[in-house]
Design an enzyme around this catalytic site. Sequence first.
Site, PDB file in Angstrom:
ATOM      1  N   ALA A 104      24.519  10.713  28.018  1.00 21.97           N
ATOM      2  CA  ALA A 104      24.763  11.544  29.208  1.00 21.97           C
ATOM      3  C   ALA A 104      25.357  10.647  30.288  1.00 21.97           C
ATOM      4  CB  ALA A 104      23.464  12.174  29.695  1.00 21.97           C
ATOM      5  N   GLU A 140      29.680  19.318  22.488  1.00 15.94           N
ATOM      6  CA  GLU A 140      28.326  18.775  22.707  1.00 15.94           C
ATOM      7  C   GLU A 140      27.354  19.882  23.116  1.00 15.94           C
ATOM      8  OE1 GLU A 140      29.359  14.202  24.107  1.00 15.94           O
ATOM      9  OE2 GLU A 140      29.315  15.778  25.599  1.00 15.94           O
ATOM     10  N   SER A 185      29.765   5.956  24.091  1.00 15.59           N
ATOM     11  CA  SER A 185      29.416   4.606  23.660  1.00 15.59           C
ATOM     12  C   SER A 185      27.941   4.472  23.278  1.00 15.59           C
ATOM     13  CB  SER A 185      29.777   3.605  24.763  1.00 15.59           C
ATOM     14  OG  SER A 185      29.137   3.945  25.971  1.00 15.59           O
ATOM     15  N   THR A 187      28.500  12.062  21.287  1.00 15.42           N
ATOM     16  CA  THR A 187      29.762  11.341  21.502  1.00 15.42           C
ATOM     17  C   THR A 187      29.605  10.375  22.667  1.00 15.42           C
ATOM     18  OG1 THR A 187      31.080  13.150  20.611  1.00 15.42           O
ATOM     19  CG2 THR A 187      32.194  11.685  22.150  1.00 15.42           C
ATOM     20  N   GLY A 233      31.836  12.935  30.349  1.00  9.60           N
ATOM     21  CA  GLY A 233      32.642  11.776  30.723  1.00  9.60           C
ATOM     22  C   GLY A 233      33.603  11.382  29.612  1.00  9.60           C
TER      23      GLY A 233
HETATM   24  O1  LIG Z   1      29.117  13.426  27.524  1.00  4.84           O
HETATM   25  C1  LIG Z   1      29.599  12.513  26.908  1.00  4.84           C
HETATM   26  C2  LIG Z   1      30.892  12.595  26.206  1.00  4.84           C
HETATM   27  O2  LIG Z   1      31.524  13.831  26.463  1.00  4.84           O
HETATM   28  C3  LIG Z   1      28.872  11.216  26.817  1.00  4.84           C
HETATM   29  O3  LIG Z   1      27.627  11.442  26.259  1.00  4.84           O
HETATM   30  C4  LIG Z   1      28.714  10.653  28.188  1.00  4.84           C
HETATM   31  O4  LIG Z   1      30.005  10.558  28.778  1.00  4.84           O
HETATM   32  C5  LIG Z   1      28.052   9.291  28.157  1.00  4.84           C
HETATM   33  O5  LIG Z   1      28.908   8.377  27.544  1.00  4.84           O
HETATM   34  P1  LIG Z   1      28.518   6.851  27.365  1.00  4.84           P
HETATM   35  O6  LIG Z   1      27.374   6.809  26.422  1.00  4.84           O
HETATM   36  O7  LIG Z   1      29.775   6.227  26.815  1.00  4.84           O
HETATM   37  O8  LIG Z   1      28.176   6.301  28.727  1.00  4.84           O
END
Ligand SMILES: O=C(CO)[C@H](O)[C@H](O)COP(=O)(O)O
Length: 235
Positions: free
Chosen positions: A85, A105, A30, A28, A98
């Site tokens: 991550a 996850e 971007s 999950t 985040g």
């Molecule tokens: O742990 C997560 C979601 O729960 C995402 O992998 C992490 O927040 C990174 O997100 P992005 O690829 O949008 O920077």
Amino acid sequence: MDADAQKRAAAARAVEYVQPGMRLGLGTGSTAKHFVDLLGERVRAGLKVVGVPTSEATFAQAKACGIPLTTLDETPELDLTIDGADEVAPDFSMIKGGGGALLREKIVASASSRMVVIVDATKWVETLGRFALPVEVTPFGYGATLRAIEKAIGTVQSGGPLKLRQTKDGHPFVTDGGHWIVDAALGRIDDPKALARALAAVPGVMEHGLFVDLASVVIIGGPDGIKTVERPVSS
Ligand SMILES: O=C(CO)[C@H](O)[C@H](O)COP(=O)(O)O
């Protein structure tokens, strides 16, 4: 290359880890979104795989992309999870959550033989903790759980402000599992394993965003290209 292009480049490299017939965990966020998009292209070109999404958002995206989906009830063991991550340290400990999907996850990554993490270069850090650590809690007994989290952190290291994650209109952010998230601004986390143990022992904590001993490969998209790092052999 801007950060988004770096994320897409890392996702494109991760697609190379996918083999026909694999059972995949779909992350999950971007960066993972780029991966699902690129995987969808391969599936529409004939690749046979099946995926378990780590959030309702990824479920909707993967479905729209035509990726065949399953659940951990039907398919309890996966070959590979690809996910983003928020921070990754050289010992491969990570902060995730985040995007608020940390519980699913972690369940999906733990059910997988391998986890490949895709990040842009800003996420690769010497020490975890600049990114506030997400801790997912059940709403019942929130005040007591918050105090217990504070105490648990204090047994391992110095604390920092704990903040209930909120939506733009001031309501608690609710996860796909119906829980809330407390973001712990710790500054630095010197012993992720010890902190992970302490937080996991708090009743009311459903999961925390420290992922240790889960990733086997980290693909980092940087301004000058892609770097792939294999997990160091633990002593
Ligand atoms: O742990 C997560 C979601 O729960 C995402 O992998 C992490 O927040 C990174 O997100 P992005 O690829 O949008 O920077």
